[in-house]
Write an enzyme that holds these catalytic residues in place. Structure first.
Site, short mmCIF file in Angstrom:
data_model
loop_
_atom_site.label_atom_id
_atom_site.label_comp_id
_atom_site.label_asym_id
_atom_site.label_seq_id
_atom_site.Cartn_x
_atom_site.Cartn_y
_atom_site.Cartn_z
N LEU A 7 0.74 -1.21 -0.14
CA LEU A 7 -0.09 0.12 -0.03
C LEU A 7 0.90 1.23 0.03
O LEU A 7 0.80 2.05 -1.03
CB LEU A 7 -1.00 -0.11 1.37
CG LEU A 7 -1.85 1.08 1.55
CD1 LEU A 7 -2.99 1.39 0.22
CD2 LEU A 7 -2.59 1.08 2.81
N GLU B 94 3.77 4.10 -0.32
CA GLU B 94 4.69 4.55 -1.51
C GLU B 94 5.52 5.45 -0.95
O GLU B 94 5.15 6.06 0.23
CB GLU B 94 3.82 5.08 -2.56
CG GLU B 94 3.00 3.89 -3.25
CD GLU B 94 2.19 4.75 -4.41
OE1 GLU B 94 2.30 5.94 -4.54
OE2 GLU B 94 1.36 4.04 -4.83
N TYR C 96 -9.86 8.50 -4.26
CA TYR C 96 -9.55 7.29 -3.66
C TYR C 96 -10.53 6.13 -3.90
O TYR C 96 -10.36 4.91 -3.60
CB TYR C 96 -9.31 7.34 -2.15
CG TYR C 96 -10.65 7.95 -1.23
CD1 TYR C 96 -10.96 9.22 -1.32
CD2 TYR C 96 -11.66 6.91 -0.92
CE1 TYR C 96 -12.21 9.74 -0.81
CE2 TYR C 96 -12.94 7.29 -0.26
CZ TYR C 96 -13.16 8.78 -0.27
OH TYR C 96 -14.26 9.20 0.29
N TYR D 53 -9.81 0.80 -1.46
CA TYR D 53 -9.60 1.62 -0.06
C TYR D 53 -10.37 1.05 1.02
O TYR D 53 -10.01 0.84 2.08
CB TYR D 53 -9.86 3.12 -0.07
CG TYR D 53 -11.36 3.31 -0.39
CD1 TYR D 53 -12.17 3.09 -1.66
CD2 TYR D 53 -12.07 3.81 0.72
CE1 TYR D 53 -13.51 3.20 -1.69
CE2 TYR D 53 -13.36 4.17 0.64
CZ TYR D 53 -14.24 3.90 -0.52
OH TYR D 53 -15.51 4.00 -0.55
N GLN E 140 14.76 -1.22 46.72
CA GLN E 140 13.05 -0.73 46.76
C GLN E 140 13.14 0.17 45.35
O GLN E 140 11.98 -0.20 44.63
CB GLN E 140 12.80 0.06 47.95
CG GLN E 140 11.23 0.43 48.00
CD GLN E 140 10.87 1.26 49.23
OE1 GLN E 140 11.65 2.36 49.35
NE2 GLN E 140 10.01 0.86 49.99
N GLY F 62 22.16 -3.23 32.93
CA GLY F 62 23.40 -2.32 33.21
C GLY F 62 24.26 -2.66 32.14
O GLY F 62 23.82 -2.88 31.01
N GLY F 63 25.44 -2.67 32.23
CA GLY F 63 26.58 -2.72 31.00
C GLY F 63 26.00 -3.91 30.06
O GLY F 63 26.32 -3.71 28.81
N GLU G 243 1.75 0.04 10.48
CA GLU G 243 0.32 -0.15 10.41
C GLU G 243 -0.40 1.03 11.06
O GLU G 243 -1.47 0.62 12.13
CB GLU G 243 -0.14 -1.60 10.93
CG GLU G 243 0.10 -2.61 9.99
CD GLU G 243 -0.51 -4.09 10.39
OE1 GLU G 243 -1.59 -3.96 10.66
OE2 GLU G 243 -0.04 -4.98 10.03
N ASN H 151 0.33 8.70 15.73
CA ASN H 151 -0.43 10.10 15.83
C ASN H 151 -1.71 9.94 14.80
O ASN H 151 -2.68 10.40 15.02
CB ASN H 151 0.66 11.23 14.92
CG ASN H 151 1.39 11.88 15.70
OD1 ASN H 151 1.24 11.62 16.96
ND2 ASN H 151 2.65 12.37 15.19
#
Lengths: 254, 409
Positions: B123, B125, B176, B230, B277, B337-338, B361, B365
């Site tokens: 779909l 482009e 469309y 569509y 904790q 960690g590391g 997909e 936004n």
């Protein structure tokens, strides 16, 4: 071949789970813990299904003893290719004290009722490590047994079994009907493919009570206490061979 | 009493356990190499087909598993715990390709394409991503075939796909409403598959540009009706969103499950880092977000299965799961960690893989736009507002139009 195979499958705590002893030391924690089919039982099912695919046996029947939940274990066997299942209902206190002697009595009774020609079991269960059910079942039925099998071949009306023993490999020929127990290297169990899981839904599971089979499941054993294994102590480093020998003697090891 | 949201049928539990075992044994050993080489192992793909994972909802008569949408969701989640790239291949196949073919295909099309071939959905482009329907690929009608010209970008599975579902406009004058879905075989003349992208994450999943050079496609290869593409895209992507939510969920859970055991072993200042904790607070927070994402995803899937309205919930599940995946992966690296920063441990891969979740997909936004549209669809005042807007000659986005005209499935 019109042979019918009975395969025993046991529902046990999954091998990957960390086992914890109950605070009252009467057993291990099973509530909410992941359970699955005993790995040696998976190998037994796989062998039976393979025999069916080779057209050496006609029907594979999966059997499990226990409460409602063992039906999941039977369904897994069905998804691997077993044709139908038998659920022997044992629950509550009877289930807690269920051991190899009672199970072998049940299997022997079922073998007669279903006219089975071959019983395949896992060599032992990973929860109790008893390694007794196969041997006891054969004795009760007065059938020959091929235990710790790493290879099984049907030749006419006989079974050629390669057994894993302490000294290496032993090949024996036993007459059918017989009991075989599966060891680790017998085969590699297949995955239940998703389509087979769907097909398994349509296969039948019959319900049976031990009393119907004339079996008394009361136990002659009483578990007094369950403890964790002792914590591993740190080791000791020594400088010379003499030191090593001295320390071993002190510890009473040699 | 109603069962809790996380209730599964016996069949669903069995499938999930079977896939979990399969993924651990047959996929896990290859994950690192596939990521490094940016190539999906061919044996892994055939194993997916063998296990019935590429045709979960397809009926047995077409060689499928004959199970449900929720089973697909569980499968996608389980696969993602081990490798999100393998999971997305399975997700696209089941929620996009199979859904389109099953719902719209002719008997002949179904027999030809289900479920033997890996499929790609084409779909996007270079000039149309979120603004999907402004796509420029054109299909010119000649007698009984169409000549397609144009290009596509970011096409997943392209390296292995045997069939491509290509959205091209057969009537540009209609905007469309000219978009049509074409089934294109891999060996079609004029189809060029470009070099795959060198990506940050999901590297084993091939992502390629495609070019169509007067590509001839017979009209019997049209899926559904001309000009309805569509509609099909929107409808199918609604379900696809839940699939991606499941993938992000699995990614987050897999990453989390690798990390927590480490925190229970690693000792500093005389105790396990898990016992501090500050660590427990962080772990609890992430675990809660995971649970919330799981419930959103499972509920959206159940709503869809029940035939009830689910689009808003699907959008929420998708964007939220992607956010949770990013949070979880980021935190897990910190907790490790590391070693979390090295490729010797699997954590950094989850961190790179998760970012695509907020992009493909439907970007986050876009989902932020869709949720209010869906929620307000029932409100008369909003519709009147949009109508008035359109009538005054102002532009109304095609998606809003479609939502308004209840053309969304």
């Amino acid at each position: 071949m019109s042979a019918r195979v009975l395969v025993g499958v046991k529902r046990v705590i999954d091998y990957a789970v960390k086992i914890r002893v109950k605070p009252d030391h009467t057993g291990v924690v099973t509530d909410g813990v992941k359970h699955s089919m005993n790995p040696f039982c998976e190998i037994a099912v796989e062998e039976a299904v393979k025999l069916k695919e080779k057209k050496l046996v006609k029907e594979v029947v999966a059997v499990s003893c226990g409460p409602q939940q063992v039906q999941e274990t039977i369904r897994t066997a069905l998804a691997m290719g077993a044709d139908r299942g038998i659920h022997v209902e044992v629950s509550g206190k009877d289930y807690e004290t269920l051991g190899p002697l009672q199970v072998s009595k049940i299997l022997a009774a079922l073998a007669k009722k279903e006219q089975a020609d071959l019983i395949i079991l896992g060599k032992q269960a990973i929860d109790d490590d008893c390694n007794q059910t196969g041997q006891m079942t054969a004795a009760l039925l007065d059938w020959p047994q091929g235990t710790f099998a790493s290879e099984v071949n049907i030749e006419a009306d006989k079974l050629k079994v390669v057994r894993e023993v302490d000294g290496g490999l032993e090949t024996i020929k036993i007459k059918l009907p017989a009991v075989v127990t599966a060891d680790l290297r017998l085969n590699t169990p297949r995955y239940a493919t998703l389509p087979n899981i769907m097909k398994a839904k349509k296969k039948k599971i019959a319900n049976v009570k031990p009393a119907d089979l004339g079996v008394d499941v009361s136990s002659r054993l009483e578990v007094l206490k369950v403890d964790e294994p002792p914590q591993r102590q740190g080791g000791v480093k020594v400088e010379t061979v003499n030191d090593l020998v001295r320390k071993l003697k002190e510890a009473g090891r040699i | 009493a109603f069962p809790p949201l996380q209730s599964f049928s016996e069949e669903e539990s069995m499938m999930r356990d079977a896939v979990k075992k399969f993924a651990q044994e047959r996929i896990a050993p290859f994950v690192s190499k596939m990521d490094e080489d940016s190539v999906m192992d061919a044996d892994v793909i055939s194993a997916l087909f063998e296990q019935g994972l590429m045709g979960i909802e397809i009926g047995a008569e077409y060689g499928g598993t004959g199970s449900s949408f929720f089973s697909s969701i569980l499968v996608i989640e389980e696969l993602a715990k081990v490798d999100p790239s393998v999971s997305v291949l399975c997700d696209i196949q089941n929620t996009l390709i199979n859904t389109l073919l099953m719902n719209l295909g002719t008997e002949e099309q179904k027999q030809l394409y289900l479920p033997r071939l890996v499929g790609s959905f084409c779909l996007s482009e270079s000039e149309s991503g979120s603004d999907a329907f402004s796509l420029k690929t054109k299909a010119e009608k000649h007698k009984d075939y169409y000549s397609i010209n144009g290009s596509k970008m970011w096409i997943s599975n392209a390296e292995h796909a045997g069939v491509f579902l290509v959205m091209a406009n057969a009537e540009p004058a209609a905007g469309y409403r000219g978009i049509t879905c074409f089934i294109v075989d891999r060996d079609t003349d004029g189809l060029h598959i470009g070099r795959k992208e060198n990506k940050l994450g999901l590297r084993a999943s091939s992502t390629c540009p495609l070019t169509f050079d007067s590509m001839k496609v017979h009209e019997k290869n049209i899926l559904g009706k001309v000009g309805h593409g569509y509609k099909y895209a929107i409808g199918m992507l609604n379900g696809g969103r839940i699939g991606i939510a499941a993938q992000m969920l699995g990614l987050a859970q897999g990453c989390f499950d690798h990390t927590v055991p480490y925190t229970r072993q690693r000792m500093q200042f005389g105790k396990r880092i898990f016992d501090f904790q500050g660590m427990q607070h962080q772990i609890a927070h992430v675990a809660t977000q995971l649970e919330a994402a799981r419930l959103l995803t499972y509920n959206a899937a159940r709503l869809k299965e029940a035939g009830r309205s689910f689009i808003k919930e699907a959008c929420m599940a998708k964007y939220f799961s992607a956010e949770v995946a990013a949070l979880t992966a980021s935190k897990c690296i910190e907790w490790m960690g590391g070693v979390g920063f090295t490729k010797d441990y699997p954590i950094e891969k989850y961190y790179r893989d998760c970012k695509i979740g907020t992009i493909y997909e439907g970007t986050t936004n876009i989902h932020f736009t869709r949720v209010p549209v869906e929620a307000l669809q029932k409100h008369k005042s909003f519709r009147e507002c949009v109508s008035a807007h359109a009538q005054s000659g102002r532009q109304v986005a095609p998606l809003t139009h479609a939502a308004m005209n209840k053309e969304i499935i």
